[in-house]
Design an enzyme around this catalytic site. Structure first.
Site, PDB file in Angstrom:
ATOM      1  N   LEU A   1       0.890  -1.186   0.132  1.00 16.68           N
ATOM      2  CA  LEU A   1      -0.079   0.012  -0.054  1.00 16.68           C
ATOM      3  C   LEU A   1       1.122   1.374  -0.155  1.00 16.68           C
ATOM      4  CD1 LEU A   1      -2.204  -1.646   2.591  1.00 16.68           C
ATOM      5  CD2 LEU A   1      -2.946  -1.257   0.178  1.00 16.68           C
ATOM      6  N   PRO A   2       0.369   2.659  -0.418  1.00 15.72           N
ATOM      7  CA  PRO A   2       1.207   3.563  -0.602  1.00 15.72           C
ATOM      8  C   PRO A   2       1.613   4.214   0.582  1.00 15.72           C
ATOM      9  CG  PRO A   2      -1.108   3.943  -1.495  1.00 15.72           C
ATOM     10  CD  PRO A   2      -0.876   2.374  -1.050  1.00 15.72           C
TER      11      PRO A   2
ATOM     12  N   THR B   1       6.032   0.494   2.369  1.00 17.86           N
ATOM     13  CA  THR B   1       7.034   1.466   3.117  1.00 17.86           C
ATOM     14  C   THR B   1       6.233   2.430   4.037  1.00 17.86           C
ATOM     15  OG1 THR B   1       8.558   1.045   1.745  1.00 17.86           O
ATOM     16  CG2 THR B   1       8.949   2.850   3.013  1.00 17.86           C
TER      17      THR B   1
ATOM     18  N   LYS C   1      14.864  -0.276   5.950  1.00 14.90           N
ATOM     19  CA  LYS C   1      14.714   0.543   4.568  1.00 14.90           C
ATOM     20  C   LYS C   1      14.868   1.942   4.597  1.00 14.90           C
ATOM     21  CE  LYS C   1      11.974   1.227   0.668  1.00 14.90           C
ATOM     22  NZ  LYS C   1      10.592   1.128  -0.032  1.00 14.90           N
TER      23      LYS C   1
ATOM     24  N   LYS D   1       8.901  11.162   0.109  1.00 13.85           N
ATOM     25  CA  LYS D   1       8.185  10.322   0.720  1.00 13.85           C
ATOM     26  C   LYS D   1       8.978   9.488   1.795  1.00 13.85           C
ATOM     27  CE  LYS D   1       5.490   6.116   1.478  1.00 13.85           C
ATOM     28  NZ  LYS D   1       5.274   4.698   0.999  1.00 13.85           N
TER      29      LYS D   1
END
Lengths: 301, 301, 301, 301
Positions: free
Chosen positions: D68-69, D99, D174, D249
């Site tokens: 998902l975004p 993420t 990450k 982001k």
């Protein structure tokens, strides 16, 4: 006076304590709660009702003021298992004077609305001294029709009550001001330090800045260089005033708001990092103008 | 008036031209030089002596004012092959109103001293408008005994002449002020932009900042947000005012001075980079308050 | 061997001393000078000619290597009253291994050219250890036809001699590399610190970075976190290695070059400021990887 | 193959689509959901069960992967009114490859645990190309005993599955990697740009950096300067690759994590601001190495 209905107050710390006392002085019966029971003791002696939980406060008062250290505390006090919203009466007025993330204020306002209550954010500017003297500034966000009702209470504790717009804008105004304050304080410290190293007398440099376009509150009212002004923290080894940790906290809120709204704040972000590093280097409890001291020390080589 | 001895003026650009004209208006005979001969033309018509080189000026006048764009230009005009110092008379007073590296001012002062002349740095604050109106501010560095002699001339061109200390401190005061100005301008742009995105009305936010600790010249006198104030560049598409390129230049000088004196200037340095990026992105000729526009544009996604 | 003509060497400090000794080892007769006469003593014992000034060296040798701490030192040694250029022979080869402002290298090259000599900049990478072992890297700028003549000497002191282009490009290559090194070292320290605070094991995090796009020399060869690697300064309380003061100096040169060429270097500039603050906070003599320690300390509140 | 039980997949965007297809290729029956029904169409043709909500997926599959975004999307899909946790079976394995903020991952893990399910975070590195080729890297956080069960599925979509520690550490790894990547990419762009302006050939400079301590993935594998390498976005007008918006982001997540853990990240924070400004200036859809282009343009004056 006798007709005044009780006002709830939750969070009796360094700021909340004198604020609640000012409500009492103005004749309001108060209903108090704090996670540390001993914080309530002195209010009991003043005739306040002491309760066991935020929900209890909500049961006994339909106007409540909260003064809490951070977003998670506010979320717990409003929406937690024993939170205000568990027992809030319809039509209650809930005023949060904590400094928190404006998006959390909006969340709490929506949750309050679902229970038929009105939530307003009303963070303060001015420290413990202003809280004691009752001359805080309140920046208020929320439904405009309720502003007068809020103002009635807030003027007991502050000399300046400013309506900012919809819910969250009180917080927004506060964090924007404090972000600009941090930036101009660090800028003043850098400019004074550079000028001194280039051979200028600090008082003369301050005078020149203050009559020029570099003028700012940090240069003309709260100069960070020892010896330039009296009665400010820099004249007293950076004791008192507005602590570096608190500034770092407010800059963190600015950062989160900027990230959420995708707003570039290059200097605000750097100011945040500088206060963060100062906290890591032993300046946490000093006034935020100690950034002059942080920057100035001599090279060891 | 008749007793006034000639004053040399070198550098008749946007700033130098009105400054020299103001000297003429005050009755001083002037001896001029500029690398562009056409710049001298109108002074000839005003009765000025036009010369072929800075050395020629030094031969004919024992008080000289220079107004040049950068350190290398100043070095050339003073110490070059046809420079002032080639023919300067003993006891001459040399006043440099250029904004340059203070360490270069010191160099030139030493070179002048070797020739028996006195060099003072006297950079200005205020732009072309103030130069025309004769109300510039001069920040003067140099031997204190010579300050009155310098002031006599400078008051023809400025309303405010401040003595800052030894040679180089005039430059130091100017670059410290402009560094703080750049920092607080960017900070104001960031705070206004963040507040607007968080739902605040720009005029209201400016009002709140200006009555609070975020107050600064950039917020209360030169607000960068269109619609907040009248009569400032932000009200006129950022035309006029103090160009981004000039601010970038002054911040470069601050940077070099900070590097040479090993002074940390984290925000000053970042402000420099931001104005540098603006120059690279088409803002070079806009007023420096256009940083608001640089930061505010919408994300394309 | 016997046919080798003498080579001059000026600047016998921590780096210059082992470099000059390596020339001697390779059979070159050397002619030395240092501002501190005692630095020459041991070379006298090795059979070197000791002189009184750089000019003296230039009189006795037509190939000269200089290794000096900063731009002003280099200017003094080349163009000062007793400088090399006072007595340099036509056709001499002058190699400056100092790390200085590339614009100063260009200046010196022009001055040398006026005297009929050839100047090349040849700054080194690798510290005292590499100087002792004779495996420095030299980055060489100057007229290409002279590169082989320079290389003959430089290979006695280094294992890697790279031709970079016209005069000044040796310096440019070095400061660009060191600027990127500083940025990636601070970035590695930030990423490792953040990961640790978020619950990651430092060795595991380093492993993940090193197999991913965050990989850099600072993460895989010189990791700044104690316990991650052996044989690096972070394993030895940040002793040895490349001192924070030296890194701050190189970043200052990068800053000045960037300002002079109007190049935006936002992170390079911030890295400079961070090393500047570290110098002011007692880290001056520690290895530059100590930025991890500078950033990591716990908040006191 | 026939014995394989169904696997749920929620979020069939640019990344989720090829990931889910790779599961199908490996013989897993899949149960899919996406907010855009048309995204499910092609999976129906492949024999997948298409559902109406995340809750439906949870009813039909006890192993679910989500892609998902952003954090709010993940919160909605897991804990919303029709979220997975409304109907999740006890013992289900929930793997989130989005993420997002690691503190949100921890929240979701706790909520899942309350329902008797296991939640793991497993964000990916590698873009659409790697998703198509099935060679993504997964960084996995969660209970170690469940790692093998997760790995069985993830190896269908990636070539590298790394266990990072407790829940949230996959995200942590990450965002730390990407923060360091952004910093070293900007650093590489600055160093290359500065070197070029100082007269160095870009290919030669890249070669020197890559054999020196400035070496990093951004300099040796993904060089941002057109003409230095082939097959990278800089060779193709910065098309393809990893978009500036996505980098902004991820840096926002790093910023929020750093703020929450009070970790100073001065360069990470500045990198965030630079990518934020790039988004505001028309670079949103270009590869993140376009920062070279953002910094390099010529001054207009």
């Amino acid at each position: 006076m006798a007709s005044k209905t009780p006002v709830g107050f939750i969070g009796l710390g360094n700021m909340g304590n004198p604020m609640a006392r000012n409500l009492v002085k103005h004749g309001y019966p108060v209903v108090v709660y704090d996670v540390f029971p001993e914080a309530c003791k002195e209010f009991q002696d003043l005739g306040a009702q002491v309760t066991e939980s935020p929900a209890d406060v909500a049961e006994r008062a339909d106007r409540i003021i909260t003064m809490l250290p951070s977003s998670p505390h506010a979320q717990e006090v409003y929406t937690g298992g024993n939170g205000i919203l568990k027992k809030v009466k319809k039509g209650s007025l809930l005023i949060d004077s904590s400094t928190i993330d404006p998006s959390v204020s909006k969340e709490l306002a929506k949750a309050a609305e679902n229970m038929g209550a009105v939530f307003m954010d009303a963070p303060v500017s001015g420290g413990v001294g202003a809280a004691l003297a009752g001359n805080l500034t309140f920046m208020v966000g929320g439904v405009e029709q309720e502003f007068n009702a809020a103002k009635e209470l807030l003027t007991c504790m502050g000399s300046n009550v400013v309506y900012c717009g919809e819910v969250g804008t009180g917080q927004a105004a506060k964090i924007c001001n404090n972000m600009l304050l941090a930036i101009s304080m660090i800028g003043t410290a850098e400019a004074m330090n550079l000028g001194i190293r280039l051979g200028l007398d600090p008082k003369l440099l301050a005078k020149i800045l203050n009559m020029s376009s570099g003028r700012c509150w940090s240069s003309d009212t709260y100069n960070p260089v020892p010896g330039v002004m009296e009665g400010v923290p820099s004249a007293n080894n950076y004791q008192g005033g507005f602590g570096t940790t608190l500034m770092a906290k407010d800059l963190g809120l600015a950062q989160i708001s900027a990230t959420n709204t995708k707003t570039p704040v290059p200097l605000g972000s750097q100011a945040h990092q500088i206060y963060r590093m100062m906290c890591a280097k032993g300046y946490a409890v000093k006034d935020f103008s100690a950034v002059f001291q942080f920057l100035r020390e001599e090279e060891s080589l």
